[in-house]
Design a protein around this motif. Structure first.
Motif, PDB file in Angstrom:
ATOM      1  N   TYR A   5     -44.064 -20.468 -46.452  1.00 43.75           N
ATOM      2  CA  TYR A   5     -43.159 -20.252 -45.297  1.00 43.75           C
ATOM      3  C   TYR A   5     -42.885 -21.521 -44.541  1.00 43.75           C
ATOM      4  O   TYR A   5     -43.583 -22.491 -44.895  1.00 43.75           O
ATOM      5  N   LEU A  38     -41.962 -18.440 -37.935  1.00 41.22           N
ATOM      6  CA  LEU A  38     -42.272 -18.319 -39.499  1.00 41.22           C
ATOM      7  C   LEU A  38     -41.463 -17.698 -40.206  1.00 41.22           C
ATOM      8  O   LEU A  38     -41.262 -16.436 -39.741  1.00 41.22           O
ATOM      9  N   THR A  39     -40.818 -18.506 -40.882  1.00 39.33           N
ATOM     10  CA  THR A  39     -40.094 -17.597 -41.799  1.00 39.33           C
ATOM     11  C   THR A  39     -40.111 -17.714 -43.339  1.00 39.33           C
ATOM     12  O   THR A  39     -40.570 -19.077 -43.718  1.00 39.33           O
ATOM     13  N   ALA A  68     -46.254 -13.884 -42.577  1.00 43.90           N
ATOM     14  CA  ALA A  68     -45.255 -14.878 -43.010  1.00 43.90           C
ATOM     15  C   ALA A  68     -45.239 -15.128 -44.666  1.00 43.90           C
ATOM     16  O   ALA A  68     -44.231 -15.266 -45.345  1.00 43.90           O
ATOM     17  N   SER A  73     -40.452 -12.400 -41.363  1.00 42.14           N
ATOM     18  CA  SER A  73     -40.465 -13.281 -40.344  1.00 42.14           C
ATOM     19  C   SER A  73     -41.090 -12.990 -39.248  1.00 42.14           C
ATOM     20  O   SER A  73     -41.360 -11.973 -38.688  1.00 42.14           O
TER      21      SER A  73
END
Length: 387
Positions: A5, A38-39, A68, A73
């Protein structure tokens, strides 16, 4: 489950006029919140889970990163009181969470927001959602103007309560040492209630009568402190000192029959411990709840009767779906907290899950953490919040 991530820092700022400063340094009327986004590597998606704790510091908690890694997300946003809660006002923390929700939707483009109420963030998330759906607050418990109604907080689409306690005020009261008779001399104690003293006449397993007396004495001590706080504020105001504050220490705030008697609110926690270590040491140490205070901060956070951040009371005011996860070896938020939160929702509104053997933080328990994350993912999918 993806193992990758992206973590990016964001600074969320907004203006807020105040007649006095309760956070250190910075411009007088500017609030700046540090946030981590956090993606997942596959992309951000349409839904974001937002975490905030009143005093912050959880951006690297196992649960935050694990969600994540699982493809969600996540935003972890620190409140303005990051790391220092002596002057913290829950009403202002709600405004901070509101700024983060607005930022997520209007700046980052997320269509749906789910609140992640971890530990002390649980009652905060519930207070936020209650004020977003049913706004009522126009002043702090100290009587200072602070209007959440006019802020038009954006309601979240769902709420996940994860190892959450019912409120800072109730939790601290349940940990408050009831043996203290004189706040200015904490060594003046009632020997019948001093459970850490080896000569205390009441020893575990504790009788129901003793526990009832102990709990009432904890509430009574909280109310004595609150009465003193209100008298002190009233005296300042009578003298024309409307913005005057006063710092004070509350001694011995990690004393609970649950820590010494595993039959009390029983679960799989190690007997003789609390989440901060040896409870007798923590009782006098610098990191226990409510050790350092201000008058206004006490009323907003810790007053048993005055704090608005009462999780069950706020849960009863909201309508969005909820997930309530309890950890069955938690040595902070014991089973009664999970049950009180769950029962506060309308029938059918909440789903309850227990993670067998899990501790408060999932430290050293990656398998338990994975179970909790999967329950979160499944609940989000069932609610249509991942589509």
């Amino acid at each position: 489950m993806s193992k990758h991530y992206h973590r990016t820092p964001h600074l969320i700022t907004f203006t807020e006029t105040s007649s006095f400063k309760d956070t250190y340094a910075g411009p007088m009327d500017l609030v700046a919140l540090e946030a981590h986004l956090l993606t997942p590597k596959a992309g951000p998606g349409k839904t974001v889970v937002i975490f905030m704790h009143p005093v912050g510091g959880g951006a690297y908690l196992p649960m935050v990163s694990a969600l994540a890694r699982a493809g969600l997300s996540v935003i972890y946003c620190n409140s303005r009181y990051r790391g220092a809660d002596s002057a913290l006002l829950m009403e202002k923390v709600v405004a901070d969470l509101g700024a983060c929700v607005r930022y997520a939707k209007e700046k980052l483009g997320f269509e749906r927001v789910v609140l992640g109420g971890w530990s002390g963030g649980g009652s905060l998330s519930l207070m936020y959602q209650a004020e977003a759906e049913d706004p009522q607050i126009t002043e702090t418990p100290a009587g200072d103007p602070y209007d959440l109604v006019s802020q038009k907080l954006i309601p979240a689409d769902g709420i996940m309560l994860l190892a959450a306690h019912v409120s800072r005020a109730i939790t601290m009261t349940e940990w408050l040492d009831p043996s203290v008779r004189d706040e200015n001399n904490p060594d003046d104690r009632d020997p019948a209630l001093d459970i850490y003293h080896p000569d205390c006449p009441n020893q575990p397993p504790y009788s129901d009568a003793f526990v009832a007396r102990f709990r009432q004495a904890q509430i009574d001590r909280n109310r004595r402190i609150t009465a003193w706080v209100k008298d002190k504020l009233g005296d300042f105001r009578r003298r024309g000192l409307a913005n005057e504050e006063f710092g004070f220490v509350v001694h011995r705030t990690m004393c609970d029959v649950r820590w010494l008697d595993p039959t009390q609110d029983a679960n799989g926690r190690p007997p003789g411990t609390c989440y901060l270590g040896d409870p007798q040491t923590v009782n006098n140490g610098p990191v226990a709840l409510a050790r350092f205070n201000t008058l206004r901060g006490w009323l907003s956070q810790w007053s048993y009767d005055d704090s608005r951040a009462n999780g069950p009371a706020c849960a009863a005011r909201i309508t969005v779906p909820a997930l309530v996860i309890g950890n069955t070896a938690d040595n902070a938020c014991t089973p009664s907290h999970t049950e009180r939160l769950y029962q506060a929702f309308a029938p059918g509104q909440a789903r309850r899950v227990d993670i067998a053997g899990a501790n408060h933080y999932y430290f050293g328990q990656n398998d338990k953490l994975a179970q909790a994350v999967e329950h979160c993912r499944q609940w989000l999918e069932d609610q249509g919040l991942l589509a």
